[in-house]
Design a protein around this motif. Structure first.
Motif, PDB file in Angstrom:
ATOM      1  N   UNK A  23       0.626  -1.443   0.252  1.00 18.05           N
ATOM      2  CA  UNK A  23      -0.146   0.189   0.237  1.00 18.05           C
ATOM      3  C   UNK A  23       0.598   1.400  -0.185  1.00 18.05           C
ATOM      4  N   UNK A  24       2.739   1.699  -0.149  1.00 20.58           N
ATOM      5  CA  UNK A  24       3.147   1.948  -0.144  1.00 20.58           C
ATOM      6  C   UNK A  24       3.984   2.640  -1.584  1.00 20.58           C
ATOM      7  N   UNK A  25       4.423   3.698  -1.714  1.00 27.84           N
ATOM      8  CA  UNK A  25       4.878   3.837  -2.592  1.00 27.84           C
ATOM      9  C   UNK A  25       6.733   4.569  -2.070  1.00 27.84           C
ATOM     10  N   UNK A  26       7.804   4.241  -2.744  1.00 26.70           N
ATOM     11  CA  UNK A  26       8.755   3.490  -1.813  1.00 26.70           C
ATOM     12  C   UNK A  26      10.100   4.757  -2.729  1.00 26.70           C
ATOM     13  N   UNK A  27      10.314   5.455  -2.742  1.00 27.72           N
ATOM     14  CA  UNK A  27      10.800   6.628  -3.228  1.00 27.72           C
ATOM     15  C   UNK A  27      12.516   6.141  -2.810  1.00 27.72           C
TER      16      UNK A  27
END
Length: 446
Positions: free
Chosen positions: A185-189
């Motif tokens: 559910x997360x976006x990792x930059x």
């Protein structure tokens, strides 16, 4: 579908086979081939694979071969995880620089350069064999130094080579766990090169940045490996979360002292795996139990020298079903079933990092479907990270040219340009030390 594992006698092959057992129907597997130059190692590992199949109550027939053409002929996917020079070579990779007070780490330091010098020619032969006998196959590369090897092989196979590493995804999972969130559910930059990357932010479904809050929370940082390793003060100074391998850059002298006091990782693994492969493993159940016990000792001591240098006494956080085999399966699944999953991979930059050219292999989030990985634009990154990435990309490319041409001049240049090598004279001494102790290097760089 035919899948070939190059390095079929390797210690971590059972992890791959176990993952294949769980996904054989979804992937449509019909043939698995193990290739290795050492048939006795393949035999030992084969008993472990039989034990896994018995335990799971399922079958996935495999065969072994020492003929590379036979192994790759008509393959759809080729996994590669080889160690040219075996662990004896790794010990030399690490020991020679250490004798001069320089960190020899096998992927990020001078040891990685030496490893690449003898590995890239062998891997190029694999790529050329695939081009001739399996022109439509994907090469999923685990062979270290993963980013450098992947870039070298893309000269032969283009974008059909994908480099994988479980380090970035492992860090992202640990961060998500501390935040109490599902990593899906997360976006990792995340951005960088293999073993040289940073997480510059984490975002949830609302787009809200979450990393600053984590970096400010000392209690939360103490709950996962990277937080303990680097410490809150340095992480807040960076305003990012570095890949664990960046410890070797930020704390090089401390790590050298820790290794000198406790011995190198390569020496530990050499002794451990000599004992494992020498033991009788004819009974599949016993072979599997022996392998698991050996693996536990291997995994708990991962990056022990960095933890020691950081004053951390604990063991490495072991995550089941989360290693490079899971990354490889995710790539294959995404290509076969066109899932368009987002994975952090080593692939050609295109425009992901705007300060590098389009063919530079980088490690960034990619959308993966039937046509392979498409890197996502990362955008602007902090100046010190961009500078280090640019320097190390130059080191990588100089090493690739040295490996393919047998140029001593370029090999020494690569060592001298490496940020962990203090002088040109030290680079020359390191190269001479490698050449004296490694017959295959002496032959290539005569």
């Amino acid at each position: 579908m035919k899948l070939t594992i190059v390095g079929g006698g390797g210690f971590r092959v059972p992890l791959v086979y176990g993952a294949l057992l769980d996904r054989k129907e979804r992937l449509g597997l019909s043939e698995v081939v193990l290739y290795d130059i050492d048939d006795t190692r393949q035999d030992r590992i084969g008993h472990v694979l039989d034990g896994l199949a018995e335990e799971k109550g399922t079958t996935l027939p495999f065969r072994t071969t020492t003929d590379l053409v036979d192994a790759v002929q008509g393959a759809d996917f080729v996994f590669s995880a080889i160690r040219v020079g075996q662990l004896e070579g790794r010990v030399i990779d690490e020991d020679v620089p250490l004798g001069m007070g320089v960190l020899g780490q096998e992927t990020t330091g001078p040891g990685g350069i030496c490893f690449a010098l003898r590995t890239i020619p062998v891997m190029t032969t694999l790529a050329e064999t695939m081009a001739a006998h399996a022109p439509n196959a994907w090469l999923i590369n685990f062979t270290n130094p993963a980013g450098m090897v992947t870039e070298a092989l893309q000269r032969v196979l283009g974008d059909k080579v994908v480099g994988i590493c479980d380090s970035p995804s492992g860090m992202c999972r640990r961060v998500a766990a501390v935040m109490g969130k599902d990593p899906k559910a997360l976006w990792f930059d995340y951005f960088g090169l293999n073993h040289l990357g940073w997480l510059k932010d984490v975002r949830d479904g609302t787009g809200a940045p979450l990393l600053d809050e984590l970096l400010a929370d000392e209690t939360a940082l103490a709950k996962f490996e990277e937080g303990r390793l680097f410490g809150g003060d340095w992480l807040r100074t960076l305003a990012m979360l570095p890949n664990e391998y960046l410890y070797y850059f930020y704390y090089a002298a401390d790590t050298v002292n820790a290794i000198r006091g406790g011995g190198s990782r390569g020496a530990f693994l050499l002794q451990q795996q000599r004992e494992f492969y020498a033991r009788n493993g004819a009974n599949p159940e016993a072979a599997l139990a022996d392998w698991r016990a050996t693996r536990h000792d291997r995994e708990r001591t991962y990056m022990a020298e960095a933890r020691s240098a950081a004053g951390q006494d604990g063991e490495h956080d072991i995550e089941e079903n989360s290693g490079y085999e899971s990354e490889a399966m995710a790539v294959v699944d995404a290509i076969v079933n066109n899932t368009r999953e987002v994975l952090i991979l080593n692939t050609a930059n295109r425009s992901a990092l705007p300060f590098l050219d389009e063919r530079a292999v980088v490690e960034v989030p990619c959308i993966v479907g039937r046509s392979g990985p498409v890197p996502v634009a990362v955008g602007e990154v902090p100046a010190h990270a961009a500078s280090l990435i640019s320097t190390m990309k130059d080191v990588e490319r100089t090493t690739i040219e040295a490996a393919l041409t047998g140029s001593e001049q370029l090999a020494i240049k690569a060592l001298a340009l490496h940020p962990l090598v203090p002088s040109v004279n030290t680079a020359r001494e390191i190269f001479d030390g490698y050449r004296r102790r490694l017959p295959e290097l002496a032959e290539t760089f005569a």
